[in-house]
Write an enzyme that holds these catalytic residues in place. Sequence first.
Site, PDB file in Angstrom:
ATOM      1  N   TYR A 364      -7.449   4.140   7.642  1.00 46.04           N
ATOM      2  CA  TYR A 364      -6.872   5.487   7.795  1.00 46.04           C
ATOM      3  C   TYR A 364      -7.803   6.589   7.318  1.00 46.04           C
ATOM      4  O   TYR A 364      -7.367   7.736   7.204  1.00 46.04           O
ATOM      5  CB  TYR A 364      -5.587   5.626   6.965  1.00 46.04           C
ATOM      6  CG  TYR A 364      -4.588   4.526   7.116  1.00 46.04           C
ATOM      7  CD1 TYR A 364      -3.969   4.282   8.340  1.00 46.04           C
ATOM      8  CD2 TYR A 364      -4.230   3.729   6.035  1.00 46.04           C
ATOM      9  CE1 TYR A 364      -3.037   3.277   8.462  1.00 46.04           C
ATOM     10  CE2 TYR A 364      -3.299   2.716   6.152  1.00 46.04           C
ATOM     11  CZ  TYR A 364      -2.706   2.490   7.375  1.00 46.04           C
ATOM     12  OH  TYR A 364      -1.780   1.493   7.489  1.00 46.04           O
ATOM     13  N   CYS A 391     -18.731  -8.404   4.913  1.00 52.24           N
ATOM     14  CA  CYS A 391     -19.785  -8.306   5.919  1.00 52.24           C
ATOM     15  C   CYS A 391     -19.392  -7.313   6.991  1.00 52.24           C
ATOM     16  O   CYS A 391     -19.093  -7.688   8.132  1.00 52.24           O
ATOM     17  CB  CYS A 391     -20.052  -9.674   6.520  1.00 52.24           C
ATOM     18  SG  CYS A 391     -20.796 -10.734   5.303  1.00 52.24           S
TER      19      CYS A 391
HETATM   20  N1  LLP Z   1      11.290   3.602   5.770  1.00 51.25           N
HETATM   21  C1  LLP Z   1      10.777   3.234   6.953  1.00 51.25           C
HETATM   22  C2  LLP Z   1      11.679   3.001   8.078  1.00 51.25           C
HETATM   23  C3  LLP Z   1       9.396   3.064   7.092  1.00 51.25           C
HETATM   24  O1  LLP Z   1       8.902   2.705   8.255  1.00 51.25           O
HETATM   25  C4  LLP Z   1       8.559   3.280   5.977  1.00 51.25           C
HETATM   26  C5  LLP Z   1       7.116   3.090   6.082  1.00 51.25           C
HETATM   27  C6  LLP Z   1       9.135   3.662   4.764  1.00 51.25           C
HETATM   28  C7  LLP Z   1      10.509   3.824   4.692  1.00 51.25           C
HETATM   29  C8  LLP Z   1       8.328   3.886   3.513  1.00 51.25           C
HETATM   30  O2  LLP Z   1       7.394   4.893   3.654  1.00 51.25           O
HETATM   31  P1  LLP Z   1       6.585   5.421   2.370  1.00 51.25           P
HETATM   32  O3  LLP Z   1       7.582   6.145   1.496  1.00 51.25           O
HETATM   33  O4  LLP Z   1       6.033   4.244   1.666  1.00 51.25           O
HETATM   34  O5  LLP Z   1       5.540   6.296   2.940  1.00 51.25           O
HETATM   35  N2  LLP Z   1       0.389   1.246   5.782  1.00 51.25           N
HETATM   36  C9  LLP Z   1       0.513   2.698   5.768  1.00 51.25           C
HETATM   37  C10 LLP Z   1       1.932   3.138   5.594  1.00 51.25           C
HETATM   38  C11 LLP Z   1       2.854   2.603   6.658  1.00 51.25           C
HETATM   39  C12 LLP Z   1       4.267   3.037   6.408  1.00 51.25           C
HETATM   40  C13 LLP Z   1       5.185   2.346   7.340  1.00 51.25           C
HETATM   41  N3  LLP Z   1       6.550   2.679   7.141  1.00 51.25           N
HETATM   42  C14 LLP Z   1      -0.361   3.241   4.645  1.00 51.25           C
HETATM   43  O6  LLP Z   1      -1.028   2.469   3.975  1.00 51.25           O
HETATM   44  O7  LLP Z   1      -0.410   4.446   4.449  1.00 51.25           O
END
Ligand code: LLP
Length: 463
Positions: A364, A391
């Site tokens: 990202y 790598c």
């Molecule tokens: N609720 C739903 C339906 C979601 O899809 C997500 C995150 C959350 C809650 C929680 O979101 P948060 O508060 O943690 O932002 N891998 C990415 C983030 C993907 C989030 C996916 N859904 C990253 O590392 O930034």
Amino acid sequence: MSRSAHPAGPRHADVLTEGHYAAPPADLNVLDEKVWARTVSRNDDGAVTVGGIEVTRLAEEFGTPAYFLDESDFRARCRAWADAFGPGADVFYAGKAFLSRAVVRWLKEEGLNLDVCSGGELTTALDAGMPAERIAFHGNNKTVAEIERAVQVGVGRIVLDSFQEIVRVSHIAQRLGKRQRVQIRVTVGVEAHTHEFIATAHEDQKFGIALAGGQAAEAVRRALTLDGIELIGIHSHIGSQIFDMAGFEVSARRVVQLLAEVRDEHGVELPEIDLGGGLGIAYTSDDDPREPHEIAKALGDIVTRECEAAGLATPRISVEPGRAIVGPTAFTLYEVGTIKHLEGLRTYVSVDGGMSDNIRTALYDAEYSVALVSRRSDAEPMLVRVVGKHCESGDIVVKDAFLPSDLAPGDLIAVPATGAYCRSMASNYNHALRPPVVAVRDGEARVIVRRETEEDLLRLDVG
Ligand code: LLP
């Protein structure tokens, strides 16, 4: 920022001159409390401690790389969210950010609910004793087996993500002789990215059912007529790492509009709305996240106002913060290996982990901070890029940051705010062994997820 402002000298002058790395902080030994877990501080000897334990001791006992999670900070954040929203609302921790059995127990003890999005997360939650009725099950393509299990154990809600799933859950629940509580996830036409939100072609994404074109209204129509399911509300999640409440405002307004339409058409007032997660945290000193009570007030005010305008009783609100709870509570500890100075370009500091324990920078373009934590140093700041041992040249942990110019192999450096989406997205790339998660609290450290071993690798490789 003029070039001469770089104390590191002309060697680094051409690299990057914008953002938080345009100038080094006044004192590299100072830890910005915005980005570090609450019990982290530097002691008189110059070493950084968490929960009262020096990182040098932690490295000796648990090795590096490793994630250290400040349990009291995690619990305090859970309580802050629960208190901010109060008994009239529900906070669901989003397990995808980081989930383990210890985490589930803390959530349970601190009164939070849990959002899971896979059979694996559901298993972890149930195994650690989270009551099924406190679990919400998400996902755009839940398998039949996952739905069966969720219905069978009696999860509090399944968040329906498509027309097909409405029918699927209805059939499964009927077959199992159950009535499953469900919400419908809608896409409201705003997509939020960090500081801004932009109107978007909302149908162009895999999640949810679009409000536009009456699709969400049609989904409600079907859900209300099918047996086996009880529609309790509407769900909207607009994105991640969001600081600006404007996107939530639009989302809440559009969801309430749908509730009003449902009332007008069916005479039914759906009792709940879920506004998802996505609240931003500080990865660097430039980020200014909001406190849970500000978020709760802003969301509560919007929903109350919109409902009053529509003549609706205010529904019960729920939210699903993941990153905002666990993100700030952990840091990754690395040992410095190779240091490579490229005259006129930049300095590469290689650590003993990398994209296998933090893919977010590569994936990202995420920004992180970093600090020398095993000792204090008053050497001149040097602009560095912290890279891993994989790598791949995209294997970057921290794109640009300042570390002291006397940094040497064997020093320990730590990257804060890695509690969310780092261990949970960790991989075995290059057959890396995924690092442990060590919970630290009141002078005690214990492994909650152990380090992978070469035996673990070979056990899966059945030859
Ligand atoms: N609720 C739903 C339906 C979601 O899809 C997500 C995150 C959350 C809650 C929680 O979101 P948060 O508060 O943690 O932002 N891998 C990415 C983030 C993907 C989030 C996916 N859904 C990253 O590392 O930034």
